[in-house]
Scaffold this motif. Structure first.
Motif: not given
Length: 417
Positions: A259-271, A286-292
Motif C-alpha cells: 500500500q505504497r506507490p511504485f517508482h515508475p522507472q524502478r518498476l519498469h526496470d523490474a518488469l 499504482w504509480l507515484a506521480g499518477r494519483p488518480d
C-alpha cells in the motif's frame, strides 16, 4: 435453466483446430436442433473470413469480406446478427460457436454483452451456457510459457495482430468453464506441470478428457460458479475459486500486495522478473506521480502490458460509490487507508520456473522508499515515467526512455468499468 426466449450458446476455443473441431462435431452430430457456427480467420490477411454454418444435414460455407481490414469489426457485424437470427428460428434449440484458434472467448463474450444489434445486446436472445477450451497436452504448456508471435505460428486475427501464442493460450484457458484435455503429453513431467498450471490458472473450471466427452457430460460438468460468458472486471478479486496455494512441480501462485506507490522507472526496470519463468501475471498497479490512475498489468509468457483501467475510488473523477459493483465496494472498504484510500499494489503471479521470493524482492525494490514516501506527491511528479497511457514489454530502449502516448501504440486501450 435459461428463460424460454434465450437460446443456450456454447463457445469452443483452443489452439489446435483438429481437436476443437472434433468436439464441435460431437456436440452437434445427431442433434439437428443444434446449430454450428465457425469463422475461419486463416485468410484474414487476404481480406476475407470464411464462415461455416451447419444445422442438421444442411451446411453453408460463405466468404465474408473484412470490414476496413478489422477482424473485430467484421465479426461484430457478422457473428452477432447471425446468432440473433439463429436464436429466433424455432427449430434451433442450441448454438455451438467454434472460435478460430486465434480468438479469445472473453473478448467475444464482451461483444455479446455490450455491442448492440438493432439497439439491444444479443444476450437478450442467447445465454452463454458454457465456455469450453480444448487443451492439447502435447503443446499447450510450451505455447503458454513462450514468446512466439501468433503470426509465426500461422495464427493471427488479421493485420496488426501482434499477440503471442502465450497470450492466446492463457486467455483461452483461464476464462473456460470446462477444460477438455486432448492428446497426450510427451512425458509424465510435462503432464504433471500442465495440470498444476491449469489448476491455478483456472481453478473454477472442470477438467475432462476429450475421449468420451459429449454434450451431456460436458454441460453437466459446468460448475455452478463458472464464468458462463460474463466478462471479468479489472476491479474484481484477482483470485477466485480455490486454487492450490502450495507449490507443485515448481508451479506456484504468489500474491504480491503493498500500500505504497511504485517508482515508475524502478518498476519498469523490474518488469523482466515477470517475463522469465512466469505463466501469468494479473493485477492492479499504482504509480507515484499518477494519483488518480488505476493501472492494470497483465502478462502471459514472455509478453506484458500495462493499461489504464479507470480511477481509484477516492479520485476526483471516480464513479460514485453506489455506481460500482458490490465486489469492488467490499474490496475497497477492506483496504481503505485514511491517506491513500483504496490505492494498492495487488498482483497475482503464476510462475513455473521462477523463484517467487525473487519476484517479491524485485517488486518491493521498485516501491517508494520511506524517504521518497515522506517527500510527498509534489516530488513524485518529477520522477521519469516510461509508461505514459500504456506500455508493452519487451520494449526497446527508446520506448522505455520516453513516455508513450495513445497515438504511439494502436494496442493501448482504456478500460473504464
Amino acid at each position: 435453466m435459461f428463460a424460454p426466449h434465450r437460446t443456450p450458446l456454447v463457445l469452443l476455443a483452443g489452439l489446435g483446430e483438429p481437436p476443437v473441431r472434433l468436439l464441435a462435431d460431437r456436440l452437434t452430430a445427431g442433434t439437428p436442433a443444434t446449430a454450428l457456427v465457425h469463422h475461419d480467420l486463416r485468410h484474414a490477411d487476404d481480406g476475407i473470413i470464411r464462415r461455416r454454418v451447419r444445422l442438421g444435414s444442411a451446411e453453408r460455407i460463405e466468404t465474408v469480406a473484412l470490414d476496413h481490414g478489422c477482424v473485430s469489426c467484421t465479426l461484430r457485424r457478422d457473428l452477432l446478427p447471425l446468432l440473433r437470427g439463429l436464436s429466433r428460428r424455432p427449430e434451433v434449440e442450441r448454438i455451438v460457436v467454434q472460435l478460430d484458434e486465434a480468438l479469445e472467448p472473453e473478448l467475444v463474450c464482451h461483444e455479446l454483452h455490450t455491442a448492440l444489434v438493432d439497439d439491444t445486446p444479443v444476450t437478450e436472445d442467447v445465454a452463454v451456457e458454457a465456455v469450453v477450451t480444448v487443451v492439447d497436452q502435447a503443446s499447450w504448456l510450451a505455447a503458454a510459457t513462450g514468446d512466439t508471435p501468433l503470426a509465426e505460428a500461422g495464427l493471427h486475427a488479421g493485420p496488426g495482430d501482434d499477440r503471442t501464442l502465450a497470450q492466446a493460450a492463457v486467455a483461452q484457458a483461464e476464462f473456460a468453464d470446462v477444460l477438455v484435455l486432448a492428446g497426450e503429453a510427451p512425458d509424465a513431467w510435462t503432464a504433471a506441470r500442465t495440470g498444476a498450471v491449469l489448476q491455478r490458472l483456472a481453478p473454477r473450471a472442470a477438467l475432462l478428457d476429450l475421449c468420451g466427452t459429449g454434450t451431456d457430460r460436458l454441460l453437466g460438468a459446468v460448475p455452478g460458479d463458472g464464468h458462463r460468458g460474463t466478462p471479468r472486471d479489472p476491479h474484481d478479486p484477482l483470485v477466485t475459486g480455490q486454487p492450490p496455494l502450495e507449490a507443485d512441480c515448481g508451479v506456484t501462485l504468489t500474491m504480491f500486495t503493498a500500500q505504497r506507490p511504485f517508482h515508475p522507472q524502478r518498476l519498469h526496470d523490474a518488469l523482466d522478473v515477470l517475463l522469465e519463468g512466469v505463466v501469468r501475471t494479473r493485477g492492479r498497479v499504482w504509480l507515484a506521480g499518477r494519483p488518480d490512475d488505476h493501472l492494470w498489468l497483465e502478462s502471459a509468457g514472455g509478453g506484458l502490458g500495462i493499461r489504464l483501467a479507470g480511477c481509484w475510488l477516492d479520485s476526483p473523477h471516480a464513479p460514485a460509490w453506489e455506481d460500482v459493483s458490490p465486489e469492488r465496494r467490499t474490496l475497497a472498504a477492506l483496504r481503505w487507508d485514511p491517506v491513500w484510500g483504496d490505492r494498492v499494489q495487488e498482483l497475482a503471479v503464476l510462475s513455473h520456473r521462477a523463484d517467487p521470493l525473487l519476484i517479491d524482492h524485485e517488486l518491493r525494490r521498485a516501491l517508494l522508499t520511506d524517504d521518497e514516501l515522506a517527500a510527498g506527491p509534489d516530488r513524485w511528479h518529477g520522477y521519469p515515467d516510461p509508461f505514459g497511457t500504456g506500455h508493452d514489454e519487451p520494449c526497446d530502449d527508446t520506448a522505455a526512455a520516453e513516455p508513450t502516448s495513445a497515438g504511439d501504440r494502436p494496442t493501448i486501450r482504456q478500460e473504464e468499468r
